[in-house]
Design a protein around this motif. Structure first.
Motif, short mmCIF file in Angstrom:
data_model
loop_
_atom_site.label_atom_id
_atom_site.label_comp_id
_atom_site.label_asym_id
_atom_site.label_seq_id
_atom_site.Cartn_x
_atom_site.Cartn_y
_atom_site.Cartn_z
N VAL A 74 -25.28 -35.25 28.99
CA VAL A 74 -24.45 -36.06 29.89
C VAL A 74 -25.33 -36.90 30.82
O VAL A 74 -26.23 -36.38 31.47
N ASP A 75 -25.05 -38.21 30.87
CA ASP A 75 -25.64 -39.10 31.88
C ASP A 75 -27.17 -39.07 31.91
O ASP A 75 -27.79 -39.02 32.98
N SER A 76 -27.81 -39.15 30.74
CA SER A 76 -29.27 -39.08 30.72
C SER A 76 -29.92 -40.23 31.49
O SER A 76 -30.92 -40.03 32.18
N ALA A 77 -29.35 -41.44 31.40
CA ALA A 77 -29.92 -42.58 32.13
C ALA A 77 -29.83 -42.37 33.64
O ALA A 77 -30.79 -42.64 34.38
N LYS A 78 -28.69 -41.89 34.10
CA LYS A 78 -28.49 -41.66 35.53
C LYS A 78 -29.42 -40.55 36.02
O LYS A 78 -30.03 -40.66 37.09
N ARG A 79 -29.55 -39.48 35.24
CA ARG A 79 -30.42 -38.37 35.65
C ARG A 79 -31.88 -38.82 35.71
O ARG A 79 -32.61 -38.46 36.63
N MET A 80 -32.29 -39.62 34.72
CA MET A 80 -33.67 -40.11 34.71
C MET A 80 -33.91 -41.05 35.88
O MET A 80 -34.95 -41.00 36.54
N ALA A 81 -32.93 -41.90 36.15
CA ALA A 81 -33.06 -42.85 37.27
C ALA A 81 -33.17 -42.13 38.60
O ALA A 81 -33.97 -42.51 39.46
N LYS A 82 -32.39 -41.08 38.78
CA LYS A 82 -32.46 -40.33 40.04
C LYS A 82 -33.83 -39.68 40.21
O LYS A 82 -34.35 -39.61 41.33
N GLY A 83 -34.42 -39.23 39.10
CA GLY A 83 -35.74 -38.64 39.19
C GLY A 83 -36.80 -39.64 39.60
O GLY A 83 -37.62 -39.39 40.49
N PHE A 84 -36.80 -40.80 38.94
CA PHE A 84 -37.78 -41.82 39.29
C PHE A 84 -37.58 -42.32 40.72
O PHE A 84 -38.55 -42.54 41.45
N ALA A 85 -36.33 -42.50 41.12
CA ALA A 85 -36.06 -43.00 42.48
C ALA A 85 -36.54 -42.00 43.53
O ALA A 85 -37.11 -42.39 44.55
N TRP A 86 -36.31 -40.71 43.28
CA TRP A 86 -36.80 -39.70 44.22
C TRP A 86 -38.32 -39.78 44.34
O TRP A 86 -38.88 -39.72 45.44
N ALA A 87 -39.00 -39.89 43.20
CA ALA A 87 -40.46 -39.97 43.22
C ALA A 87 -40.95 -41.22 43.95
O ALA A 87 -41.91 -41.17 44.72
N LEU A 88 -40.28 -42.34 43.73
CA LEU A 88 -40.64 -43.57 44.43
C LEU A 88 -40.44 -43.42 45.93
O LEU A 88 -41.32 -43.77 46.73
N ASN A 89 -39.32 -42.88 46.32
CA ASN A 89 -39.00 -42.77 47.75
C ASN A 89 -39.86 -41.74 48.46
O ASN A 89 -40.00 -41.79 49.69
N ASN A 90 -40.43 -40.81 47.71
CA ASN A 90 -41.25 -39.76 48.33
C ASN A 90 -42.74 -40.01 48.20
O ASN A 90 -43.54 -39.14 48.56
N ASP A 91 -43.12 -41.17 47.70
CA ASP A 91 -44.54 -41.52 47.65
C ASP A 91 -45.00 -41.84 49.06
O ASP A 91 -44.61 -42.83 49.65
N ARG A 92 -45.87 -40.99 49.59
CA ARG A 92 -46.34 -41.17 50.96
C ARG A 92 -47.75 -41.71 51.03
O ARG A 92 -48.37 -41.71 52.11
#
Length: 229
Positions: A205-223
């Motif tokens: 279910v929703d593989s594109a959405k799940r993958m997008a959420k993972g990448f977005a989290w990693a982008l937003n948490n790059d310090r």
């Protein structure tokens, strides 16, 4: 979304590469992933304001090229192989140099067995700032023994799973829920910036959405601080 397809070392690489991108997202994909790649990129854009490029390279033999050691089949008749090291070598020695990505802040992500591959990669190299593993196959035989004795070389790890995935009747794959909880707890105790997100539905279910959420989290948490021009 405008993409370009180029061949690198015999692999098709689907590239979304805007000029202002500071982060480079790398993802091993199969045919289904490619069908929803446009949706994935569009969803990432709604979840972060950080400019990014994404390069998705096709995996020809899913059960061989993404697994670090051989294992018997858990469904069907196709066993798993030990091609993960060759795939990582392709990324580091051929893909990234071809993209002139020496100074890029790189994130590696994958879904399902590709999620297992990117997790394994986190223990092999510090070339990537972070890992986005969506519904990773952490049920893989001997995986938890492997990670229990090691610490990742990346700064951040995103994990996710569907809330119905551990309800499968397959006696090996039903261990995925317990395994991903242990994986997350281990990363946290090792001081790795991490999260475990639960999504509604089973593995498909929703593989594109799940993958997008993972990448977005990693982008937003790059310090890390941007490199000076």
């Amino acid at each position: 979304m405008e993409t370009e397809v180029i061949r690198i070392a015999g692999r098709n690489c689907h590239m979304y590469t805007p000029l202002n991108a500071r982060h480079l997202l790398i993802q091993p994909v199969d045919e289904h992933d490619l069908e929803v790649l446009t949706e994935e990129v569009a969803t990432i854009k709604t979840l972060t304001d950080k400019p990014f490029a994404l390069v998705a390279f096709q995996v020809n033999d899913w059960n061989k090229e993404l697994t670090p050691w051989p294992a018997p089949p858990v469904f069907g008749k196709v066993p798993f192989g030990d091609g993960a090291n060759d795939t990582l070598q392709f990324i580091v020695e051929q893909l990234l140099p071809e993209l002139h990505a020496e100074d890029s802040r790189c994130l590696l992500g994958g879904y399902s067995l590709a999620g297992l591959f990117v997790l394994w990669t986190a223990y092999q190299t510090d070339r990537f700032l972070g890992i986005a593993a969506a519904s990773p196959s952490v049920w893989y035989p001997s995986w938890m023994d492997y990670v229990a004795a090691r610490k990742p070389l990346v700064q951040e790890v995103y994990l996710s799973l569907g809330d119905k995935e551990e309800r499968t009747k397959n006696t090996v794959m039903c261990q995925v829920g317990t395994a991903i909880r242990k994986q997350h707890d281990l990363l946290a105790t090792q001081g790795i910036r991490t999260t475990l997100e639960w999504n509604p539905g089973n593995h498909f279910v929703d593989s594109a959405k799940r993958m997008a959420k993972g990448f977005a989290w990693a982008l937003n948490n790059d310090r890390t601080s941007p490199k000076k021009e």
